[in-house]
Design a protein around this motif. Structure first.
Motif, mmCIF file in Angstrom:
data_model
loop_
_atom_site.group_PDB
_atom_site.id
_atom_site.type_symbol
_atom_site.label_atom_id
_atom_site.label_comp_id
_atom_site.label_asym_id
_atom_site.label_seq_id
_atom_site.Cartn_x
_atom_site.Cartn_y
_atom_site.Cartn_z
ATOM 1 N N THR A 102 0.815 -1.216 0.000
ATOM 2 C CA THR A 102 0.000 0.000 0.000
ATOM 3 C C THR A 102 0.850 1.269 0.000
ATOM 4 O OG1 THR A 102 -0.192 -0.183 2.416
ATOM 5 C CG2 THR A 102 -1.992 -1.094 1.085
ATOM 6 N N SER A 103 2.093 1.166 0.427
ATOM 7 C CA SER A 103 2.976 2.339 0.370
ATOM 8 C C SER A 103 3.356 2.672 -1.070
ATOM 9 C CB SER A 103 4.245 2.097 1.189
ATOM 10 O OG SER A 103 4.984 1.015 0.655
ATOM 11 N N ILE A 104 3.129 1.713 -1.979
ATOM 12 C CA ILE A 104 3.447 1.897 -3.391
ATOM 13 C C ILE A 104 2.194 2.198 -4.202
ATOM 14 C CG2 ILE A 104 4.385 0.752 -5.447
ATOM 15 C CD1 ILE A 104 6.066 -0.978 -3.473
ATOM 16 N N CYS A 105 1.107 1.473 -3.932
ATOM 17 C CA CYS A 105 -0.112 1.603 -4.749
ATOM 18 C C CYS A 105 -1.350 1.545 -3.869
ATOM 19 C CB CYS A 105 -0.164 0.492 -5.808
ATOM 20 S SG CYS A 105 -1.576 0.619 -6.912
ATOM 21 N N LYS A 106 -2.267 2.474 -4.083
ATOM 22 C CA LYS A 106 -3.473 2.575 -3.262
ATOM 23 C C LYS A 106 -4.655 1.786 -3.825
ATOM 24 C CE LYS A 106 -5.432 6.734 -5.451
ATOM 25 N NZ LYS A 106 -5.902 8.115 -5.230
ATOM 26 N N ALA A 107 -4.493 1.126 -4.973
ATOM 27 C CA ALA A 107 -5.605 0.374 -5.565
ATOM 28 C C ALA A 107 -6.166 -0.601 -4.534
ATOM 29 C CB ALA A 107 -5.141 -0.372 -6.812
ATOM 30 N N PRO A 236 -1.062 9.034 -0.333
ATOM 31 C CA PRO A 236 -0.674 10.463 -0.321
ATOM 32 C C PRO A 236 -0.486 11.074 -1.708
ATOM 33 C CG PRO A 236 0.666 9.184 1.228
ATOM 34 C CD PRO A 236 -0.068 8.206 0.374
ATOM 35 N N GLY A 237 -0.564 10.254 -2.752
ATOM 36 C CA GLY A 237 -0.411 10.776 -4.101
ATOM 37 C C GLY A 237 0.999 10.695 -4.641
ATOM 38 N N GLU A 238 1.881 9.929 -3.980
ATOM 39 C CA GLU A 238 3.270 9.798 -4.435
ATOM 40 C C GLU A 238 3.351 8.782 -5.579
ATOM 41 O OE1 GLU A 238 5.253 10.512 -0.004
ATOM 42 O OE2 GLU A 238 4.639 8.504 -0.666
ATOM 43 N N LYS A 239 4.160 9.103 -6.575
ATOM 44 C CA LYS A 239 4.283 8.273 -7.767
ATOM 45 C C LYS A 239 5.312 7.166 -7.583
ATOM 46 C CE LYS A 239 3.634 12.206 -10.956
ATOM 47 N NZ LYS A 239 2.501 11.778 -11.768
ATOM 48 N N LEU A 349 -8.414 0.313 -16.140
ATOM 49 C CA LEU A 349 -7.569 0.732 -15.024
ATOM 50 C C LEU A 349 -8.446 1.135 -13.844
ATOM 51 C CD1 LEU A 349 -5.186 2.961 -17.169
ATOM 52 C CD2 LEU A 349 -4.645 0.682 -16.281
ATOM 53 N N VAL A 350 -7.869 1.182 -12.665
ATOM 54 C CA VAL A 350 -8.609 1.536 -11.456
ATOM 55 C C VAL A 350 -7.850 2.635 -10.720
ATOM 56 C CG1 VAL A 350 -9.695 -0.724 -11.206
ATOM 57 C CG2 VAL A 350 -7.440 -0.324 -10.177
ATOM 58 N N PRO A 351 -8.526 3.364 -9.796
ATOM 59 C CA PRO A 351 -7.826 4.418 -9.048
ATOM 60 C C PRO A 351 -6.550 3.890 -8.396
ATOM 61 C CG PRO A 351 -10.177 4.573 -8.665
ATOM 62 C CD PRO A 351 -9.971 3.312 -9.457
ATOM 63 N N GLY A 352 -5.464 4.607 -8.611
ATOM 64 C CA GLY A 352 -4.167 4.197 -8.093
ATOM 65 C C GLY A 352 -3.281 3.566 -9.139
ATOM 66 N N ILE A 353 -3.852 3.171 -10.290
ATOM 67 C CA ILE A 353 -3.075 2.589 -11.388
ATOM 68 C C ILE A 353 -3.391 3.390 -12.643
ATOM 69 C CG2 ILE A 353 -2.560 0.515 -12.720
ATOM 70 C CD1 ILE A 353 -3.544 -1.152 -10.379
ATOM 71 N N LEU A 354 -2.423 4.179 -13.099
ATOM 72 C CA LEU A 354 -2.666 5.113 -14.200
ATOM 73 C C LEU A 354 -2.317 4.537 -15.562
ATOM 74 C CD1 LEU A 354 -2.522 6.903 -11.587
ATOM 75 C CD2 LEU A 354 -1.650 8.726 -13.056
ATOM 76 N N GLY A 355 -1.624 3.401 -15.596
ATOM 77 C CA GLY A 355 -1.224 2.813 -16.873
ATOM 78 C C GLY A 355 0.180 3.224 -17.261
ATOM 79 N N THR A 431 -3.769 12.980 -10.095
ATOM 80 C CA THR A 431 -2.476 13.132 -10.755
ATOM 81 C C THR A 431 -2.586 12.630 -12.183
ATOM 82 O OG1 THR A 431 -1.294 12.794 -8.672
ATOM 83 C CG2 THR A 431 -0.042 12.474 -10.698
ATOM 84 N N GLU A 432 -2.057 13.373 -13.113
ATOM 85 C CA GLU A 432 -2.082 12.958 -14.514
ATOM 86 C C GLU A 432 -0.888 12.051 -14.808
ATOM 87 O OE1 GLU A 432 -4.572 13.595 -16.430
ATOM 88 O OE2 GLU A 432 -5.563 14.973 -15.029
#
Length: 520
Positions: A102-107, A236-239, A349-355, A431-432
């Motif tokens: 979860t520290s990497i991806c919020k999906a 937190p929105g970190e990439k 795709l789902v929130p947290g995974i932008l592709g 985030t785009e």
């Protein structure tokens, strides 16, 4: 003595058949139903009388609704097959989180350790047509659909960790070069090698295809890779940037060329049968799911384009981080409904995974959607196997080719509206997808590393043999181009191919002396 041997062979075959859910499916159905399941009807629901179902002689055909119903449907039973990945095996199961990422991806599918998400998987040779063989020398599709509570998330990957081209403009060319010659209607090695030698970035992937990993020993022993480097976000929105890996827990196993040819002669559906049989016997195949992770700083300082799908991310620099396991424990009840109509798309795709920010990913978002519109119609996501089963749909799409299900009932059919229709949600941390610049493809260095560091002496010899088997029949100018490029990858490889071609030993090239190879 011969009679005894035949008897023993028959007993062995009979024993195998008794434990074969694929071969015994229709008999197992008979056992569990204990009689006819009901009265036959037309597609409109009218019961069919016995005589209408058994004979039409000396009667008016147009008045026999069973005859009219079944014959006219037969002419419409085939939908367009996929241009690539037409033949496939598939099954259903679950993905279970085993490690906290979860520290990497919020999906939400990664929300808690132990969480399970339903999945569907489809495995497929790239070039084979729907009636082709399962043991061709080819890359394989490795597609997984996660039915999450935030919608469907699809990974449409391959059995190789890289793809054949970087620029999507070349994809139609690549496909047509591998397909049948339009004049002869035969597969033609000339067109394949014309493409490979005109687009040398493709040789990195084809070293694997012509090597030992070119023919998996069924789908249960085949790895999978996402190909693309996905941009993901934490809460937190970190990439971060990740590539997905699927490693079979039973190990990776492959077939040698001669063995694959023998299997194709007696069981062209070898991999499909093996998958169905294993699941039917309770031997559920599974894969460890891992990710390679890069920070934005890693991306900037990698020294190469980490979004280049023709390249791999070195494991020494970006080690695998375990995420979970996915298990297939349910065969399809009806192949056409559940596997042939199973529609994957990188756009799912789902929130947290932008592709992926690369151009190939962008092109695939269009190409897959367009293919499903063509094959299945505009409402393909309303076909049960494609429905996001953990989400109540609130879209504004209406009408069109069935299935439409409830067609939105009496809700408004446009947005925005003033009549309490569904509203979009707000993401304060939106985030785009990052924008990147991609240079011309050049991966000779990674192809060299694959040949030098990842193949044994025996594997290199088999690679040479398989290349010669394919390259031997093609035009000499293409052979010369291939030798030149393979020599750039490594002089040893180029020399072996050149000498093999000169000796005209394409079909019998074995165990070339490795004395020229520099192991340092």
């Amino acid at each position: 003595m011969l009679r005894c041997s035949v008897l023993v062979l028959c007993m062995v075959v009979a024993a195998k058949l008794q434990n074969d859910p694929a071969g015994q499916q229709i008999l197992l159905f008979k056992e569990k139903t204990k009689g006819p399941i009901g009265v036959m009807t037309t597609s409109a629901g009218a019961p069919i009388e016995y005589k209408d179902a058994r004979v039409t002689l000396n009667s008016k055909l147009i008045f026999n609704e069973y005859f009219m119903d079944s014959l006219t449907h037969l002419n419409r039973e085939r939908i367009p097959e996929r241009v690539v990945h037409a033949k496939a095996g598939g099954a259903f199961g679950y993905f279970e989180v085993t490690h906290d990422v979860t520290s990497i991806c919020k999906a939400k599918l990664f929300a808690t350790v132990g969480k399970r998400t339903p999945v569907a998987a489809r495995f497929s040779p790239v070039v084979q047509e729907r009636g082709g063989i399962d043991t061709s020398r080819d890359a394989r599709g490795f597609a997984v659909k996660f039915y999450t509570e935030e919608g469907n998330f699809d990974i449409v990957g391959l059995s190789t960790p890289m793809f054949v081209i970087k620029d999507p403009l070349l994809f139609p060319t690549f496909v047509r070069a591998q397909k049948r010659n339009p004049a002869t209607n035969l597969f033609d090695s000339n067109t394949l090698w014309d493409f490979l030698t005109l687009q040398p970035e493709s040789l990195h992937m084809f070293l694997l295809i012509f090597g030992d990993r070119g023919i998996p020993d069924g789908y249960r022993y085949m790895p999978g890779f996402s190909i693309h480097t996905f941009e993901v976000l934490n809460e937190p929105g970190e990439k971060s940037f990740v590539r997905f890996h699927f490693t079979p827990t039973a190990g990776i196993k492959n077939l040698r060329s001669e063995e694959a040819r023998k299997i194709a002669a007696v069981d062209p559906d070898y991999a499909t049968r093996d998958l169905y049989r294993a699941i039917g016997n309770g031997n559920f195949p599974s894969w460890k799911v891992s990710i390679q992770v890069l920070s934005l700083n890693d991306v900037k300082n990698a020294g190469f384009d980490v979004f280049d799908v023709t390249k791999v991310l070195p494991l020494d620099d970006y080690p695998l981080i375990p995420v979970g396991i996915f298990v297939l424990n349910k065969n399809p009840v009806n192949y056409f409904a559940e596997i042939e109509q199973l529609a994957f798309s990188p756009a799912n795709l789902v929130p947290g995974i932008l592709g992926g920010p690369d151009k190939l990913f962008e092109a695939r978002r269009l190409a897959y959607r367009d293919a499903e519109y063509y094959r299945l119609g505009a409402n393909f996501n309303k076909i049960p196997v494609n429905c996001p089963i953990q989400v109540k749909l609130m879209d504004y799409n209406r009408d069109g080719k069935p299935p439409v299900k409830d067609n939105g009932k009496d809700t408004p059919n446009y947005y925005p509206n003033s009549f309490n229709g569904a509203e979009p949600y707000h993401d304060e941390k939106r985030t785009e997808l990052i924008e990147i610049f991609q240079d011309e493809p050049n991966n000779f260095q990674q192809a060299t590393e694959l040949y030098v560091n990842e193949m044994t002496s025996d594997e290199r010899s088999r690679l040479v043999q398989n290349i010669l088997y394919s390259l031997g029949p093609v035009a000499k100018f293409l052979q010369d181009r291939a030798v030149k490029l393979l020599t750039i990858i490594h002089p040893d490889l180029g020399n072996r191919i050149a000498e093999g071609l000169a000796a005209n030993r394409t079909n019998y090239y074995k165990n070339y002396d490795d004395r020229l190879f520099n192991y340092n």
